[in-house]
Design a protein around this motif. Structure first.
Motif, PDB file in Angstrom:
ATOM      1  N   ASN A 266       6.465  -7.136  -8.934  1.00 55.41           N
ATOM      2  CA  ASN A 266       5.539  -6.823  -7.837  1.00 55.41           C
ATOM      3  C   ASN A 266       5.382  -8.001  -6.876  1.00 55.41           C
ATOM      4  OD1 ASN A 266       4.681  -4.137  -8.023  1.00 55.41           O
ATOM      5  ND2 ASN A 266       3.242  -4.605  -9.667  1.00 55.41           N
ATOM      6  N   ARG A 267       5.349  -9.211  -7.425  1.00 54.96           N
ATOM      7  CA  ARG A 267       5.107 -10.392  -6.597  1.00 54.96           C
ATOM      8  C   ARG A 267       6.333 -10.795  -5.780  1.00 54.96           C
ATOM      9  NH1 ARG A 267       4.171 -13.725 -10.422  1.00 54.96           N
ATOM     10  NH2 ARG A 267       6.205 -14.729 -10.437  1.00 54.96           N
ATOM     11  N   GLU A 268       7.504 -10.744  -6.384  1.00 56.21           N
ATOM     12  CA  GLU A 268       8.681 -11.322  -5.749  1.00 56.21           C
ATOM     13  C   GLU A 268       9.559 -10.306  -5.021  1.00 56.21           C
ATOM     14  OE1 GLU A 268      10.923 -13.957  -8.225  1.00 56.21           O
ATOM     15  OE2 GLU A 268       9.132 -14.790  -9.190  1.00 56.21           O
ATOM     16  N   LEU A 269       9.458  -9.058  -5.403  1.00 56.49           N
ATOM     17  CA  LEU A 269      10.258  -8.033  -4.744  1.00 56.49           C
ATOM     18  C   LEU A 269       9.353  -7.145  -3.900  1.00 56.49           C
ATOM     19  CD1 LEU A 269      12.606  -7.007  -7.713  1.00 56.49           C
ATOM     20  CD2 LEU A 269      12.943  -8.804  -6.006  1.00 56.49           C
TER      21      LEU A 269
ATOM     22  N   LEU B 192       6.650  -9.611 -16.656  1.00 52.18           N
ATOM     23  CA  LEU B 192       7.859  -9.254 -15.913  1.00 52.18           C
ATOM     24  C   LEU B 192       7.531  -8.249 -14.810  1.00 52.18           C
ATOM     25  CD1 LEU B 192      10.932  -9.406 -15.570  1.00 52.18           C
ATOM     26  CD2 LEU B 192      11.139  -7.629 -17.324  1.00 52.18           C
ATOM     27  N   LEU B 193       6.644  -7.298 -15.085  1.00 54.29           N
ATOM     28  CA  LEU B 193       6.240  -6.337 -14.068  1.00 54.29           C
ATOM     29  C   LEU B 193       5.452  -7.023 -12.950  1.00 54.29           C
ATOM     30  CD1 LEU B 193       5.093  -3.390 -16.384  1.00 54.29           C
ATOM     31  CD2 LEU B 193       7.331  -3.731 -15.316  1.00 54.29           C
ATOM     32  N   THR B 194       4.613  -7.975 -13.341  1.00 58.18           N
ATOM     33  CA  THR B 194       3.872  -8.746 -12.346  1.00 58.18           C
ATOM     34  C   THR B 194       4.824  -9.498 -11.436  1.00 58.18           C
ATOM     35  OG1 THR B 194       2.062  -9.026 -13.940  1.00 58.18           O
ATOM     36  CG2 THR B 194       2.081 -10.497 -12.034  1.00 58.18           C
ATOM     37  N   ARG B 195       5.863 -10.065 -12.028  1.00 58.15           N
ATOM     38  CA  ARG B 195       6.844 -10.806 -11.239  1.00 58.15           C
ATOM     39  C   ARG B 195       7.576  -9.881 -10.267  1.00 58.15           C
ATOM     40  NH1 ARG B 195      11.769 -14.777 -13.431  1.00 58.15           N
ATOM     41  NH2 ARG B 195      12.278 -15.566 -11.330  1.00 58.15           N
TER      42      ARG B 195
END
Length: 322
Positions: A221-224, A216-219
């Motif tokens: 960083n990637r999407e926001l 979820l943290l990776t997401r």
């Protein structure tokens, strides 16, 4: 600059809003549905095959051992509507047992949904497969092609346990309205059991659940437009006795600050982000929840140890219909 503009176009605004609003709460939290991007869905599939994660194994055994009886009670043919992309193990079992004319998987993760639907179509060439990319917690439309068909909703895996009871009741009522009169619902519900087994199921020694949670943290960083130190957080599974549920948290191991969409969120060591619940229901509690949600339980199948229940319910008449 073009890369930044592209990211801004592709981000789901609901994801952005839920993250920013959730992190401002007294207990920071992010809805569990955002765990399931493509990578999250793949990791969850890996979780279901772990020795410590009993729900999938037990529920699959219940389905396999009782397939003929389930089909006789639910009825064959018609449309099978699954809330959540098809499981590689459970969905084929129900398709083979119920022999539906039409299969409609609904999921928020579009890429994973389409891949899953394509595989099921390849394995069942005579089956009409019509995936719907949607958040099933919000209003959406079913395909016109299933109009007039007998409908069986399929909600396995104890996913209903991810919702607090009030939201679970609302969700079941929404399913009732979507599936219409004379429909049925096949639903899995996990039961309260030994706490060591519960904790192990949600914090496996292989670390797959930890990777699933931290994705979820990776997401983010990637999407926001975010700067989040993923290494500053670890996964933790907690049993909440008062609320009867396992909780998943991301726990800060040191003081850290998140920068997301121009906003800053400070976490002291030990602070957490609450990412998922898994409520466990007793026999009476499960039936009461279904009744409150517009469904009347008519049959129940359990494993020998009574760890898990697979319940068939029929839609209650809509007393407010004209």
């Amino acid at each position: 600059m073009p890369e930044t503009l592209e990211a801004a176009v592709t981000v789901d605004p609901a994801f952005r809003d839920d993250v920013l609003r959730g992190l401002k709460q007294k207990q920071p939290s992010i809805p569990a549905r955002w765990l399931y991007d493509r990578r999250g869905s793949e990791l969850f599939d890996d979780i279901t095959r772990l020795d410590a994660y009993y729900p999938t194994r037990v529920e699959t055994r219940i389905m396999r051992d009782n397939a003929a009886e389930i089909a006789a009670a639910a009825g064959k043919g018609g449309a099978l509507i699954e809330f959540g992309a098809g499981s590689v193990t459970k969905t084929p079992l129900m398709i083979n047992a119920l022999e539906p004319d039409h299969y409609v998987p609904i999921d928020i993760s579009g890429d994973y949904l389409r891949d899953s639907a394509a595989k099921l179509k390849a394995d069942h060439p005579g089956l009409e497969v019509d995936p719907v990319e949607a958040d099933f917690t919000k209003p959406f439309d079913l395909p016109d092609a299933i109009a007039g068909l007998h409908r069986v909703g399929f909600f396995p895996g104890s996913t209903i346990g991810n919702f607090v009871p009030r939201s679970a009741t609302d969700l079941l009522r929404s399913f009732r309205d979507i599936l219409l009169d004379d429909s049925m619902l096949l639903i899995g519900m996990d039961r309260v059991k030994d706490l060591d087994r519960l904790r192990a199921a949600y914090d496996d020694p292989e670390g797959v659940t930890a990777a699933f949670n931290k994705n979820l943290l990776t997401r983010i960083n990637r999407e926001l437009d975010a700067r989040v130190d993923e290494d500053a957080f670890v996964h933790e599974a907690r049993w909440n006795e008062m609320l009867g549920r396992i909780e998943m948290h991301l726990v800060a191991t040191r003081d850290t600050v998140m920068d997301i969409e121009g906003e800053r969120f400070a976490f002291a060591e030990g602070d957490t982000i609450h990412t998922e619940n898994s409520h466990k229901y007793g026999k009476r509690g499960a039936r009461t929840l279904l009744l409150s949600g517009g469904w009347t339980p008519i049959a129940e199948w359990v494993d020998a140890d009574r760890d898990f229940a697979f319940i068939l319910a029929e839609a209650q008449p809509n007393r407010f219909a004209p």
